[in-house]
Design a protein around this motif. Structure first.
Motif, PDB file in Angstrom:
ATOM      1  N   ARG A  39      -7.265 -47.141 -20.380  1.00 47.78           N
ATOM      2  CA  ARG A  39      -6.582 -48.434 -20.432  1.00 47.78           C
ATOM      3  C   ARG A  39      -7.460 -49.594 -19.980  1.00 47.78           C
ATOM      4  NH1 ARG A  39      -1.090 -47.077 -17.301  1.00 47.78           N
ATOM      5  NH2 ARG A  39      -2.578 -47.254 -15.628  1.00 47.78           N
ATOM      6  N   ARG A  40      -8.531 -49.279 -19.224  1.00 49.01           N
ATOM      7  CA  ARG A  40      -9.362 -50.336 -18.655  1.00 49.01           C
ATOM      8  C   ARG A  40     -10.270 -50.929 -19.719  1.00 49.01           C
ATOM      9  NH1 ARG A  40     -14.358 -50.631 -15.480  1.00 49.01           N
ATOM     10  NH2 ARG A  40     -14.780 -48.555 -16.195  1.00 49.01           N
ATOM     11  N   ARG A  41     -10.338 -52.240 -19.749  1.00 45.71           N
ATOM     12  CA  ARG A  41     -11.201 -52.932 -20.710  1.00 45.71           C
ATOM     13  C   ARG A  41     -12.659 -52.713 -20.319  1.00 45.71           C
ATOM     14  NH1 ARG A  41      -8.277 -55.591 -24.135  1.00 45.71           N
ATOM     15  NH2 ARG A  41      -6.183 -56.202 -23.574  1.00 45.71           N
ATOM     16  N   GLN A  42     -13.490 -52.451 -21.316  1.00 47.34           N
ATOM     17  CA  GLN A  42     -14.898 -52.156 -21.097  1.00 47.34           C
ATOM     18  C   GLN A  42     -15.756 -53.297 -21.643  1.00 47.34           C
ATOM     19  OE1 GLN A  42     -15.893 -49.129 -19.680  1.00 47.34           O
ATOM     20  NE2 GLN A  42     -13.749 -48.579 -19.426  1.00 47.34           N
ATOM     21  N   ALA A  43     -16.646 -53.816 -20.823  1.00 53.17           N
ATOM     22  CA  ALA A  43     -17.533 -54.902 -21.261  1.00 53.17           C
ATOM     23  C   ALA A  43     -18.421 -54.438 -22.420  1.00 53.17           C
ATOM     24  CB  ALA A  43     -18.390 -55.388 -20.098  1.00 53.17           C
ATOM     25  N   ARG A  44     -18.886 -53.207 -22.376  1.00 48.86           N
ATOM     26  CA  ARG A  44     -19.764 -52.679 -23.430  1.00 48.86           C
ATOM     27  C   ARG A  44     -19.057 -52.550 -24.782  1.00 48.86           C
ATOM     28  NH1 ARG A  44     -22.345 -47.409 -20.933  1.00 48.86           N
ATOM     29  NH2 ARG A  44     -22.067 -48.052 -18.813  1.00 48.86           N
ATOM     30  N   LEU A  45     -17.733 -52.517 -24.741  1.00 48.94           N
ATOM     31  CA  LEU A  45     -16.965 -52.379 -25.975  1.00 48.94           C
ATOM     32  C   LEU A  45     -16.396 -53.717 -26.426  1.00 48.94           C
ATOM     33  CD1 LEU A  45     -15.008 -49.087 -25.160  1.00 48.94           C
ATOM     34  CD2 LEU A  45     -17.217 -49.338 -26.300  1.00 48.94           C
ATOM     35  N   GLY A  46     -16.989 -54.790 -25.963  1.00 41.35           N
ATOM     36  CA  GLY A  46     -16.547 -56.114 -26.369  1.00 41.35           C
ATOM     37  C   GLY A  46     -15.218 -56.521 -25.756  1.00 41.35           C
ATOM     38  N   GLY A  47     -14.922 -56.001 -24.571  1.00 43.09           N
ATOM     39  CA  GLY A  47     -13.683 -56.352 -23.895  1.00 43.09           C
ATOM     40  C   GLY A  47     -12.474 -55.563 -24.364  1.00 43.09           C
ATOM     41  N   LEU A  48     -12.695 -54.533 -25.159  1.00 44.61           N
ATOM     42  CA  LEU A  48     -11.604 -53.690 -25.640  1.00 44.61           C
ATOM     43  C   LEU A  48     -11.462 -52.455 -24.763  1.00 44.61           C
ATOM     44  CD1 LEU A  48     -12.445 -53.706 -29.455  1.00 44.61           C
ATOM     45  CD2 LEU A  48     -10.715 -55.084 -28.292  1.00 44.61           C
ATOM     46  N   THR A  49     -10.284 -51.860 -24.782  1.00 48.75           N
ATOM     47  CA  THR A  49     -10.120 -50.566 -24.124  1.00 48.75           C
ATOM     48  C   THR A  49     -10.729 -49.509 -25.041  1.00 48.75           C
ATOM     49  OG1 THR A  49      -8.002 -50.054 -25.157  1.00 48.75           O
ATOM     50  CG2 THR A  49      -7.923 -51.318 -23.100  1.00 48.75           C
ATOM     51  N   PRO A  50     -11.063 -48.332 -24.523  1.00 48.14           N
ATOM     52  CA  PRO A  50     -11.601 -47.288 -25.388  1.00 48.14           C
ATOM     53  C   PRO A  50     -10.658 -46.923 -26.534  1.00 48.14           C
ATOM     54  CG  PRO A  50     -12.064 -46.762 -23.120  1.00 48.14           C
ATOM     55  CD  PRO A  50     -11.169 -47.963 -23.107  1.00 48.14           C
ATOM     56  N   VAL A  51      -9.357 -46.945 -26.288  1.00 40.39           N
ATOM     57  CA  VAL A  51      -8.394 -46.633 -27.341  1.00 40.39           C
ATOM     58  C   VAL A  51      -8.421 -47.707 -28.429  1.00 40.39           C
ATOM     59  CG1 VAL A  51      -5.940 -46.318 -27.824  1.00 40.39           C
ATOM     60  CG2 VAL A  51      -6.933 -45.304 -25.781  1.00 40.39           C
ATOM     61  N   GLU A  52      -8.457 -48.984 -28.033  1.00 42.16           N
ATOM     62  CA  GLU A  52      -8.523 -50.078 -29.004  1.00 42.16           C
ATOM     63  C   GLU A  52      -9.821 -50.013 -29.808  1.00 42.16           C
ATOM     64  OE1 GLU A  52      -6.021 -53.459 -26.503  1.00 42.16           O
ATOM     65  OE2 GLU A  52      -8.190 -53.322 -26.270  1.00 42.16           O
ATOM     66  N   TYR A  53     -10.927 -49.743 -29.125  1.00 36.47           N
ATOM     67  CA  TYR A  53     -12.226 -49.657 -29.787  1.00 36.47           C
ATOM     68  C   TYR A  53     -12.239 -48.515 -30.802  1.00 36.47           C
ATOM     69  CZ  TYR A  53     -17.281 -49.453 -30.422  1.00 36.47           C
ATOM     70  OH  TYR A  53     -18.532 -49.453 -30.963  1.00 36.47           O
ATOM     71  N   GLY A  54     -11.670 -47.382 -30.424  1.00 38.27           N
ATOM     72  CA  GLY A  54     -11.597 -46.249 -31.342  1.00 38.27           C
ATOM     73  C   GLY A  54     -10.789 -46.573 -32.583  1.00 38.27           C
ATOM     74  N   ALA A  55      -9.693 -47.302 -32.410  1.00 36.33           N
ATOM     75  CA  ALA A  55      -8.864 -47.693 -33.558  1.00 36.33           C
ATOM     76  C   ALA A  55      -9.638 -48.617 -34.487  1.00 36.33           C
ATOM     77  CB  ALA A  55      -7.584 -48.362 -33.076  1.00 36.33           C
ATOM     78  N   VAL A  56     -10.383 -49.567 -33.920  1.00 40.24           N
ATOM     79  CA  VAL A  56     -11.179 -50.493 -34.733  1.00 40.24           C
ATOM     80  C   VAL A  56     -12.259 -49.731 -35.491  1.00 40.24           C
ATOM     81  CG1 VAL A  56     -12.848 -52.391 -34.613  1.00 40.24           C
ATOM     82  CG2 VAL A  56     -10.721 -52.521 -33.318  1.00 40.24           C
ATOM     83  N   MET A  57     -12.952 -48.833 -34.799  1.00 44.36           N
ATOM     84  CA  MET A  57     -14.031 -48.081 -35.442  1.00 44.36           C
ATOM     85  C   MET A  57     -13.487 -47.149 -36.528  1.00 44.36           C
ATOM     86  SD  MET A  57     -16.700 -49.338 -34.288  1.00 44.36           S
ATOM     87  CE  MET A  57     -17.883 -48.246 -35.029  1.00 44.36           C
ATOM     88  N   ASN A  58     -12.366 -46.500 -36.289  1.00 47.53           N
ATOM     89  CA  ASN A  58     -11.776 -45.625 -37.310  1.00 47.53           C
ATOM     90  C   ASN A  58     -11.375 -46.417 -38.550  1.00 47.53           C
ATOM     91  OD1 ASN A  58     -12.097 -43.295 -35.823  1.00 47.53           O
ATOM     92  ND2 ASN A  58     -10.068 -43.402 -34.920  1.00 47.53           N
ATOM     93  N   LYS A  59     -10.857 -47.616 -38.353  1.00 42.48           N
ATOM     94  CA  LYS A  59     -10.464 -48.452 -39.468  1.00 42.48           C
ATOM     95  C   LYS A  59     -11.703 -48.868 -40.282  1.00 42.48           C
ATOM     96  CE  LYS A  59      -7.706 -52.540 -40.471  1.00 42.48           C
ATOM     97  NZ  LYS A  59      -6.931 -53.649 -39.904  1.00 42.48           N
ATOM     98  N   GLN A  60     -12.793 -49.212 -39.584  1.00 42.70           N
ATOM     99  CA  GLN A  60     -14.011 -49.617 -40.273  1.00 42.70           C
ATOM    100  C   GLN A  60     -14.612 -48.439 -41.054  1.00 42.70           C
ATOM    101  OE1 GLN A  60     -16.582 -51.326 -37.300  1.00 42.70           O
ATOM    102  NE2 GLN A  60     -15.407 -53.231 -37.218  1.00 42.70           N
ATOM    103  N   VAL A  61     -14.579 -47.256 -40.474  1.00 39.55           N
ATOM    104  CA  VAL A  61     -15.103 -46.072 -41.161  1.00 39.55           C
ATOM    105  C   VAL A  61     -14.267 -45.778 -42.399  1.00 39.55           C
ATOM    106  CG1 VAL A  61     -15.392 -43.565 -40.945  1.00 39.55           C
ATOM    107  CG2 VAL A  61     -16.176 -45.061 -39.113  1.00 39.55           C
TER     108      VAL A  61
END
Length: 65
Positions: A39-61
């Motif tokens: 749930r914690r926002r990660q600076a390395r992921l552009g301020g997204l949580t790991p779950v949000e980042y995974g959703a964005v990456m899956n959509k792009q793939v």
């Protein structure tokens, strides 16, 4: 840091009694790895949580395929 400890107390420490320190230690580590870090926002992921980042990456793939 205060919000981390307040969440830890609410989600782990005050939910039940712990028979041993090892049980409590395992519960804390599990909570950190399974809940808090997801749930914690990660600076390395552009301020997204790991779950949000995974959703964005899956959509792009999926769009690239």
């Amino acid at each position: 840091m205060e919000s981390f400890f307040s969440l830890l107390q609410k989600d782990v420490l005050h939910r039940r009694s712990w028979a041993t320190r090892d049980e409590l230690r395992f519960a804390i580590v599990s909570w950190i790895e399974r809940t808090y870090h997801r749930r914690r926002r990660q600076a390395r992921l552009g301020g997204l949580t790991p779950v949000e980042y995974g959703a964005v990456m899956n959509k792009q793939v999926a769009l690239a395929a």
